[in-house]
Structures are given as structure tokens and as C-alpha cells.
Design an enzyme around this catalytic site. Sequence first.
Site, PDB file in Angstrom:
ATOM      1  N   TYR A  14      28.304  38.135  54.396  1.00  0.00           N
ATOM      2  CA  TYR A  14      29.520  36.891  54.840  1.00  0.00           C
ATOM      3  C   TYR A  14      29.671  37.138  56.377  1.00  0.00           C
ATOM      4  O   TYR A  14      29.875  38.277  57.112  1.00  0.00           O
ATOM      5  CB  TYR A  14      30.746  37.260  54.188  1.00  0.00           C
ATOM      6  CG  TYR A  14      31.763  36.331  54.481  1.00  0.00           C
ATOM      7  CD1 TYR A  14      31.774  34.962  53.877  1.00  0.00           C
ATOM      8  CD2 TYR A  14      32.787  36.557  55.334  1.00  0.00           C
ATOM      9  CE1 TYR A  14      32.874  33.807  54.251  1.00  0.00           C
ATOM     10  CE2 TYR A  14      33.904  35.846  55.414  1.00  0.00           C
ATOM     11  CZ  TYR A  14      33.919  34.262  55.067  1.00  0.00           C
ATOM     12  OH  TYR A  14      34.938  33.370  55.317  1.00  0.00           O
TER      13      TYR A  14
ATOM     14  N   LYS B 104      38.199  32.776  46.302  1.00  0.00           N
ATOM     15  CA  LYS B 104      36.949  32.162  45.754  1.00  0.00           C
ATOM     16  C   LYS B 104      37.309  32.016  44.262  1.00  0.00           C
ATOM     17  O   LYS B 104      38.386  31.472  43.964  1.00  0.00           O
ATOM     18  CB  LYS B 104      35.652  32.882  46.161  1.00  0.00           C
ATOM     19  CG  LYS B 104      35.557  33.049  47.543  1.00  0.00           C
ATOM     20  CD  LYS B 104      35.594  31.960  48.435  1.00  0.00           C
ATOM     21  CE  LYS B 104      35.817  32.388  50.101  1.00  0.00           C
ATOM     22  NZ  LYS B 104      34.833  33.349  50.664  1.00  0.00           N
TER      23      LYS B 104
ATOM     24  N   ARG C 248      55.819  45.654  51.758  1.00  0.00           N
ATOM     25  CA  ARG C 248      54.706  46.231  52.655  1.00  0.00           C
ATOM     26  C   ARG C 248      54.138  47.262  51.738  1.00  0.00           C
ATOM     27  O   ARG C 248      52.743  47.458  51.822  1.00  0.00           O
ATOM     28  CB  ARG C 248      54.890  46.411  53.903  1.00  0.00           C
ATOM     29  CG  ARG C 248      53.497  46.802  54.704  1.00  0.00           C
ATOM     30  CD  ARG C 248      53.535  46.536  56.195  1.00  0.00           C
ATOM     31  NE  ARG C 248      54.750  47.103  56.775  1.00  0.00           N
ATOM     32  CZ  ARG C 248      54.965  48.662  56.951  1.00  0.00           C
ATOM     33  NH1 ARG C 248      54.008  49.318  56.705  1.00  0.00           N
ATOM     34  NH2 ARG C 248      56.186  48.607  57.472  1.00  0.00           N
TER      35      ARG C 248
ATOM     36  N   ASP D 235      30.636  44.080  48.068  1.00  0.00           N
ATOM     37  CA  ASP D 235      31.334  42.776  48.005  1.00  0.00           C
ATOM     38  C   ASP D 235      30.818  41.849  46.764  1.00  0.00           C
ATOM     39  O   ASP D 235      30.015  41.468  46.732  1.00  0.00           O
ATOM     40  CB  ASP D 235      31.127  41.976  49.480  1.00  0.00           C
ATOM     41  CG  ASP D 235      32.031  40.566  49.356  1.00  0.00           C
ATOM     42  OD1 ASP D 235      32.377  40.199  48.281  1.00  0.00           O
ATOM     43  OD2 ASP D 235      32.242  40.354  50.523  1.00  0.00           O
TER      44      ASP D 235
HETATM   45  C1  PLP Z   1      35.054  33.934  51.797  1.00  0.00           C
HETATM   46  C2  PLP Z   1      34.276  35.404  51.619  1.00  0.00           C
HETATM   47  C3  PLP Z   1      34.623  36.513  52.385  1.00  0.00           C
HETATM   48  C4  PLP Z   1      36.035  36.297  53.196  1.00  0.00           C
HETATM   49  O1  PLP Z   1      37.023  36.049  52.400  1.00  0.00           O
HETATM   50  P1  PLP Z   1      38.536  35.381  52.878  1.00  0.00           P
HETATM   51  O2  PLP Z   1      39.364  35.243  51.723  1.00  0.00           O
HETATM   52  O3  PLP Z   1      38.048  34.083  53.562  1.00  0.00           O
HETATM   53  O4  PLP Z   1      38.881  36.394  53.860  1.00  0.00           O
HETATM   54  C5  PLP Z   1      34.041  37.656  52.191  1.00  0.00           C
HETATM   55  N1  PLP Z   1      33.001  37.977  51.420  1.00  0.00           N
HETATM   56  C6  PLP Z   1      32.464  36.779  50.981  1.00  0.00           C
HETATM   57  C7  PLP Z   1      31.073  36.896  49.922  1.00  0.00           C
HETATM   58  C8  PLP Z   1      33.359  35.446  50.922  1.00  0.00           C
HETATM   59  O5  PLP Z   1      32.271  34.478  50.333  1.00  0.00           O
END
Ligand code: PLP
Length: 435
Positions: A131, A238, A78, A213
Site C-alpha cells: 500500500y 475497507k 486514550r 497486512d
Molecule cells: C487502505 C489500505 C491501508 C491504509 O489504511 P487507511 O485506513 O486508509 O489508513 C493499508 N493497507 C492496505 C492494504 C490498504 O488497502
Amino acid sequence: MSTLHDHAHIGGQQLRPESLMMSYGYTPAWSEGAIKPPIFQTSTFVFKNAEEGKAFFELAYGLRQQGPDEEMGLIYSRLNNPSLEILEHRLCLWDGAEEAASFASGMAAISTTLLALLQPGDVVLHSEPVYGGSDFFLKNVLRKFGIEAVGFRPTDTPAQMAARAAAIAPGRLAMIFVETPANPTNHLVDLEACAALARQYSTDEKPVRLVVDNTFLGPVFQHPLKHGADVVLYSATKFLGGHSDLIAGAALASKPLMKEIKAMRTFMGTMCDPNTGWMLMRSLETLKLRMERAAQSAQLIANWLRTHPLVERTYYLTHLEHCPAQQDIYQRHCLSPGSMISFDIKGGEAEAFRFLNALKLIKLAVSLGGTESLAEHPGTMTHSDITLEEQREMGITPQMIRLSIGVEDPQDLMLDLSQAFEAVGMVKERELEMA
Ligand SMILES: *Cc1c(COP(=O)(O)O)cnc(C)c1O
């Protein structure tokens, strides 16, 4: 023992990230000469002796300063694990970050970072739309802890943004949280303007952090740390993972900020697991290849879509001639338009649905950044929790379709899109005949 610096240089020359993704941070001699690091599928690590265990815990819990030649040892997965440490060293290279942390999901990275850096009474100024999960976390979860979220539109001018910051009670602004390009409109936010605003409102007691992000263009085509961001976040689900087969996240920042974020990760238990970490390392080896190929195809497809008689407009980062301010941000921040395309089909939701239902090679699914191309309807899927009124304000139309272009042959993708347009066109003609 070789250092990370030795791994990354030849004759004083710094090697590029794509050259280092197969070997950086790992020495085959650690694992019987295995060219790839094994998956360290273990929960705990054996100490050489009790003194070593004591020393590791003193460092882990900050009970004393780290000695100059002292290395933090492994305790429990962890807190740290070799599969994650090698991955985190590699993640740093793309963004030029000092330190990285891997997480169980993009949302784990976002929620852990925000909880680490915010306190009751703080205000977060954030771009909109963000998001859906981030939006919910900002507006509903943080509120329970007395933290307020104030949105701004990517269409805001720097003066409008400054006015929104000025309207926040003095001393309460603690973070500017930005997603750029915005999903699904590909609207760009000026990170340098946000960084200047963050600096303007920062004091010694209360720094204002710019948190970005970077899931949509990073880490290959956009590097927010170079434009003044303090923290970069990813949904590694992604592009970083890139094969639609795992859920993970990452945060990157300076060593002092990562110390706070990693401490929160330890106590929330939001770290990545070793197997997923290993999968991500495998994905990183082809990251640039995948992203470049997908972006090349996307440019072909976006240009073709733009001239199609059934397309009303495209939302793509090289289609910004009508907006010099956006074009200016693009030129400063982005190395490529990437592989996310949105477009308005002529008509409304009905036409959009017929189009989506007719696709054969391109799959109808949310998510993005994978090797396979995906299509979805933001208005009723990814952004359905936003009211119609707000959708309109954010530029999300009922006839909007979002595409994530993968690594298939672009001609085959256009063949599929083309027959889906024909299916919409044919139905339209039949309706006219019946009317
Ligand atoms: C998919 C996504 C998230 C969330 O990510 P997860 O891996 O599904 O928790 C956050 N920000 C953006 C821009 C995303 O496309």
C-alpha cells in the site's frame, strides 16, 4: 459475572464468529438492558476512590504485575474505552488472536506497530508492492530513525527470498512485512515460507517478527496467524467497516506483543474514537454476509470478464492455472478468491480511461471493500508514485483496471461493465473510420 468464555460457548461447543458479533463481550445489564452497547462518548472515567485510581495506574504503567483476579480498570479514553474494548474482543474472534487494538486508521495501525517493534539499526524485509502509505512509511519515515527497508517481489522464489535475507548484515533483520494478496495484481506471498525465514533468523535477543497486512482477504477469507504470522494488521476502512463511511485500523497478536503495540498507541494517541468503534461493531454484524456475497459476485464477474473480447487478461485468485506455485499458496492460505479483480483492457491508458469514464453504477474511486462497487486505474491513481519502470517490474500495466466488487446485483454490475466496454468499442470504431 459472566466471562468472555461463557459468551462464546454453548455446552462446551465454540460458537462461530458470525454468531457472536451481535453480543460477544457485552452484557445488557451494564446499560439498562440495552441490547446494543451504548457509545461511550467520554474522555475520562471516575474512580471509586483514590486507592482504585492508584491501582489502575500501577497496572497501566507496568509498575507492578497484575494480580490473578485483578482486572484493569478504565482510566482515560486514550488508554481504553468500553466501546473499543468490546470491539477489540470481537475482532479477535475472526483471526483466532489473543488480543487486538483498534486504531484511528489503517496507517495508524501500521505506523504504530512498526514503531513499537523496530529500533534504530534494524532492517525490515518487505513484499513489493505494498500500500502506498506503507511504502512511504517504510522507505522514508523509518529511514529517519535509522531503520532500513529492503523489498522483495511476490514473484521471488523461496530461494530468492532466502538470498535477500542472507544479504542483510547479521543480526539486523528484525521484521518481515508482507501484504498478500498484493495490490493491484493479486499476487500471493507464501506466509509459511516467510514464517520459516523469520524463525531461521530469530535469536533470543532479537526475534524476527512476521507482520502481515491482511486488509484484502481478511478477516473472513485468510488467517495469517494460523500460517505463522506474529502480527496481523488491517485497514478497517475497507471490508471491516465496509460502507465507505469511516476510517479505522486494527492490529492483532499475542498478549505480550500487543502490550508493546498498545503502549506505543497510548503514547502516540493513535487509538480509534468511541463513535467509530461503535460503527465498526455495527459493521462486524454483517461482515461475513457482505464479504461472501461480494466474493460470489466477483467470481461471476471475473469469469465473464475473462471471456470478454476487449479483455486481455484478468488478475483473479481463481484464474491461476498458468502458475502452479501461486495456486499452491492459494490452496494453503485462502478460503475464497475475495472480491478484488484487476484486468487489462485491450489497448492502453486511453482505453482504460474511456472505460472508467463510461461506468454508471460502478463509481470511479480509490478505496475498496465497501458495499458499493468501485473502479480505478492503479497506474495513474493508487500506484502513481511508483516509476513506470518499477510498475512494469511489479506487473502493473497502463491498461490495468482495478475493481472492488460490492453487494449490488451481479447482473446489474455486468450490465454496467458491458455498456462501458461498448463505449470503448464504439469510440475505437469511430477512430478507425476517421483514420
Ligand atoms: C487502505 C489500505 C491501508 C491504509 O489504511 P487507511 O485506513 O486508509 O489508513 C493499508 N493497507 C492496505 C492494504 C490498504 O488497502
